[in-house]
Design an enzyme around this catalytic site. Structure first.
Site, PDB file in Angstrom:
ATOM      1  CE1 TYR A 155      -3.912   2.214   0.869  1.00  0.00           C
ATOM      2  CE2 TYR A 155      -2.723   3.723   2.729  1.00  0.00           C
ATOM      3  CZ  TYR A 155      -3.761   3.660   1.635  1.00  0.00           C
ATOM      4  OH  TYR A 155      -4.326   4.430   2.035  1.00  0.00           O
ATOM      5  CE  LYS A 159      -3.352   4.798  -1.435  1.00  0.00           C
ATOM      6  NZ  LYS A 159      -4.935   5.708  -1.931  1.00  0.00           N
TER       7      LYS A 159
END
Length: 300
Positions: A155, A159
């Site tokens: 993640y 991002k």
């Protein structure tokens, strides 16, 4: 904020932050394409928006592939004649520490967040450039992508990549009048409800509407999904024409601008640096004050 005549696509907008974004855009006058993998959630969102006097349609498709991105843009054009804003909010989590994270855990998160942002923005930009009157790209970043977070290799990497893409797109799209910015939200969601320090406050809000205390709203910059939505509406508007290439944090009562990576300490050695020279210089020069990492633990 008047978005009358504008058309927006919001991925992952059947619930949570995405739904708050879709509501806010529609309330300001934009027509919205609601996207979700859950058909019932997408249709419920459309019903809510249209029931309040807004315009919305649903496109049920999992983001990631070029085909899904093209379907979303086509839905906007077929239903409302154009596309002005692409908001990439869809996401999934597969949290594991590094040594337990599988290839599938990694690939799934990167596919939806990073590749999904790329394909959706590419499809939107192709149409915006053909229309010839600019556009707005609003993507979802995260504090995890800015600072790293335990158990979120996949993640955080996705991002961080999204933030880098925004800075690149700001350069590439400027001449076409298309801006690109990342929203870095901190809000009560299914994910943050798993954080022990936030959980009781979120549960109290859900049960009887107990508002978050200032220690959350100001001290942690933590609020509801609706607290974030105003930034998305602003970035979709003509008022944000001069804002591009930025990572903008919002949550609770807090609005913030995140810095971009840059050199903060430099040293020089005639003829270059050997390993021994670096070892000697590190603690007294560039390594004297190393950068911190990780999302700071909430202090309430």
């Amino acid at each position: 904020m008047d978005l009358t005549g504008k058309v927006a696509v919001v991925t992952g907008s059947g619930r949570g932050l995405g739904l708050a974004y879709a509501r806010s855009l529609a309330a300001a006058g934009a027509a919205v394409v609601v996207n979700d993998v859950d058909a019932e959630a997408a249709e419920a969102a459309v019903k809510e928006i249209t029931g309040a006097g807004g315009r919305a349609v649903a496109e049920v498709v999992p983001v990631g592939s070029a085909e899904a991105a093209e379907a979303l843009v086509a839905r906007a054009v077929d239903s409302f004649g154009r596309i002005d804003t692409m908001v990439t909010n869809a996401g999934v989590l597969r949290d594991r520490v590094l040594w337990k994270m599988t290839d599938d855990d990694f690939d799934t998160v990167v596919q939806v967040h990073l590749r999904g942002t790329f394909t959706c923005v590419r499809a939107a930009v192709e149409r915006m450039r053909a229309q010839g009157d600019g556009g707005r790209i609003v993507v979802a970043g995260s504090p995890a992508g800015q600072r790293g977070n335990f158990g979120q290799t996949n993640y955080a990497a996705a991002k961080a990549g999204i933030a880098a893409m925004v800075r690149t797109w700001a350069m590439e799209l400027g001449r076409a009048g298309i801006t690109a910015n990342a929203v870095i939200p901190v809000a009560a969601t299914a994910m943050t409800k798993t954080v022990p320090v936030f959980a009781p406050h979120i549960e109290a809000l859900e049960q009887d509407g107990t508002p978050f205390p200032d220690s959350l709203r100001k001290g942690e910059g933590f609020g509801t999904a609706e607290d974030v939505a105003g930034l998305v509406a602003f970035l979709a508007s003509d008022a944000s024409a001069g804002v591009t290439g930025q990572c903008i944090g919002i949550g609770g009562d807090k609005l913030a601008l995140w810095s971009h990576p840059q050199e903060i300490a430099v040293a020089y050695a005639d003829g270059g640096w050997s390993a021994d020279a670096i070892a000697a210089a590190w603690p007294v020069s560039v390594g004297r004050a190393p950068e911190t990492y990780g999302i700071p633990a909430p202090v309430l």
